[in-house]
Design a protein around this motif. Structure first.
Motif, PDB file in Angstrom:
ATOM      1  N   ASP A 117       0.833  -1.203   0.000  1.00  0.00           N
ATOM      2  CA  ASP A 117       0.000   0.000   0.000  1.00  0.00           C
ATOM      3  C   ASP A 117       0.872   1.260   0.000  1.00  0.00           C
ATOM      4  O   ASP A 117       1.699   1.452   0.883  1.00  0.00           O
ATOM      5  CB  ASP A 117      -0.904  -0.026   1.232  1.00  0.00           C
ATOM      6  N   ASP A 154       0.096   4.197   0.728  1.00  0.00           N
ATOM      7  CA  ASP A 154      -0.143   5.052   1.891  1.00  0.00           C
ATOM      8  C   ASP A 154       0.811   4.715   3.035  1.00  0.00           C
ATOM      9  O   ASP A 154       1.277   5.610   3.742  1.00  0.00           O
ATOM     10  CB  ASP A 154      -1.588   4.938   2.365  1.00  0.00           C
ATOM     11  N   LYS A 155       1.109   3.435   3.227  1.00  0.00           N
ATOM     12  CA  LYS A 155       2.075   3.052   4.266  1.00  0.00           C
ATOM     13  C   LYS A 155       3.491   3.464   3.858  1.00  0.00           C
ATOM     14  O   LYS A 155       4.297   3.851   4.690  1.00  0.00           O
ATOM     15  CB  LYS A 155       2.028   1.541   4.515  1.00  0.00           C
ATOM     16  N   VAL A 210       4.264   7.415   4.434  1.00  0.00           N
ATOM     17  CA  VAL A 210       4.665   7.783   5.791  1.00  0.00           C
ATOM     18  C   VAL A 210       6.171   7.582   5.948  1.00  0.00           C
ATOM     19  O   VAL A 210       6.868   8.428   6.515  1.00  0.00           O
ATOM     20  CB  VAL A 210       3.892   6.931   6.827  1.00  0.00           C
ATOM     21  N   CYS A 211       6.667   6.481   5.443  1.00  0.00           N
ATOM     22  CA  CYS A 211       8.096   6.171   5.541  1.00  0.00           C
ATOM     23  C   CYS A 211       8.928   7.074   4.635  1.00  0.00           C
ATOM     24  O   CYS A 211      10.049   7.449   4.984  1.00  0.00           O
ATOM     25  CB  CYS A 211       8.333   4.696   5.213  1.00  0.00           C
ATOM     26  N   TYR A 224      10.318   1.565   6.662  1.00  0.00           N
ATOM     27  CA  TYR A 224       9.171   0.673   6.473  1.00  0.00           C
ATOM     28  C   TYR A 224       9.349  -0.630   7.256  1.00  0.00           C
ATOM     29  O   TYR A 224       8.385  -1.175   7.786  1.00  0.00           O
ATOM     30  CB  TYR A 224       8.946   0.376   4.989  1.00  0.00           C
ATOM     31  N   ILE A 239       7.787  -0.613  10.683  1.00  0.00           N
ATOM     32  CA  ILE A 239       6.335  -0.506  10.890  1.00  0.00           C
ATOM     33  C   ILE A 239       5.494  -1.348   9.933  1.00  0.00           C
ATOM     34  O   ILE A 239       4.294  -1.482  10.130  1.00  0.00           O
ATOM     35  CB  ILE A 239       5.866   0.967  10.776  1.00  0.00           C
ATOM     36  N   GLY A 240       6.097  -1.903   8.919  1.00  0.00           N
ATOM     37  CA  GLY A 240       5.354  -2.542   7.837  1.00  0.00           C
ATOM     38  C   GLY A 240       4.398  -3.641   8.232  1.00  0.00           C
ATOM     39  O   GLY A 240       3.365  -3.825   7.604  1.00  0.00           O
ATOM     40  N   TYR A 283       2.604  -3.855  10.918  1.00  0.00           N
ATOM     41  CA  TYR A 283       1.584  -3.434  11.882  1.00  0.00           C
ATOM     42  C   TYR A 283       0.517  -2.563  11.245  1.00  0.00           C
ATOM     43  O   TYR A 283       0.759  -1.852  10.287  1.00  0.00           O
ATOM     44  CB  TYR A 283       2.253  -2.684  13.038  1.00  0.00           C
ATOM     45  N   MET A 284      -0.666  -2.619  11.864  1.00  0.00           N
ATOM     46  CA  MET A 284      -1.800  -1.829  11.384  1.00  0.00           C
ATOM     47  C   MET A 284      -2.564  -1.308  12.594  1.00  0.00           C
ATOM     48  O   MET A 284      -2.705  -2.007  13.596  1.00  0.00           O
ATOM     49  CB  MET A 284      -2.708  -2.697  10.519  1.00  0.00           C
TER      50      MET A 284
END
Length: 157
Positions: free
Chosen positions: A21, A23-24, A27-28, A81, A84-85, A87-88
């Motif tokens: 995605d 969007d994720k 952020v990175c 990434y 955090i990749g 996690y949601m």
């Protein structure tokens, strides 16, 4: 915010899959630009690159971007990434996604991949600094020369 990378660059030149995605990733990418790159090259040069990116960089700025900034940002984004990749966060809370027919990597494996990406960032940062020292862009010199040195005994900060 102007993103200095294209989604295709991240997915073509790294281990990031095509269906991740965006969007994720954004952020990175934002963290890579503002928290990693801007302190490295200074505010003035960062703003110059950001302001001229969409219009098209040229000359030394294009060389700096193509050969140093872009590879640095690609690997810095991947590094970010990796943290955090998996996690949601949504209304149900915080959870870790796991797809069918897959095996999660161990913490040691993830640390190894993270260190590999961090190492690549460090190499590109060193190359970028050598290039900037040689080519002496005015925006870079401005921030570098305005750095305040504080003498604390025999130590400079």
């Amino acid at each position: 915010m102007v993103y200095l990378l294209e989604e295709i660059d991240l997915k073509a030149e790294t281990i990031i899959g095509g269906n991740v995605d965006i969007d994720k990733l954004r952020v990175c990418m934002q963290d890579a630009q503002l928290l990693d790159l801007e302190p490295l090259i200074g505010h003035s040069l960062y703003r110059k690159i950001e302001n001229e990116y969409e219009a098209g960089l040229n000359g030394d700025y294009k060389t700096l971007y193509d050969d140093y900034l872009k590879p640095y940002l690609i690997h810095s984004t991947v590094k970010n990434y990796l943290a955090i990749g998996a996690y949601m966060i949504d209304n149900a809370g915080i959870y870790k996604h796991s797809a069918e027919n897959t095996e999660s990597v161990t913490r040691n494996e993830l640390d190894y991949i993270y260190k590999s990406e961090k190492s690549k960032c460090d190499v590109y940062a060193q190359r970028m600094e050598r290039w900037l020292c040689k080519n002496r862009l005015p925006e870079w010199l401005k921030d570098r020369c305005n750095t305040v040195k504080v003498n604390n005994g025999s130590w400079y900060f």
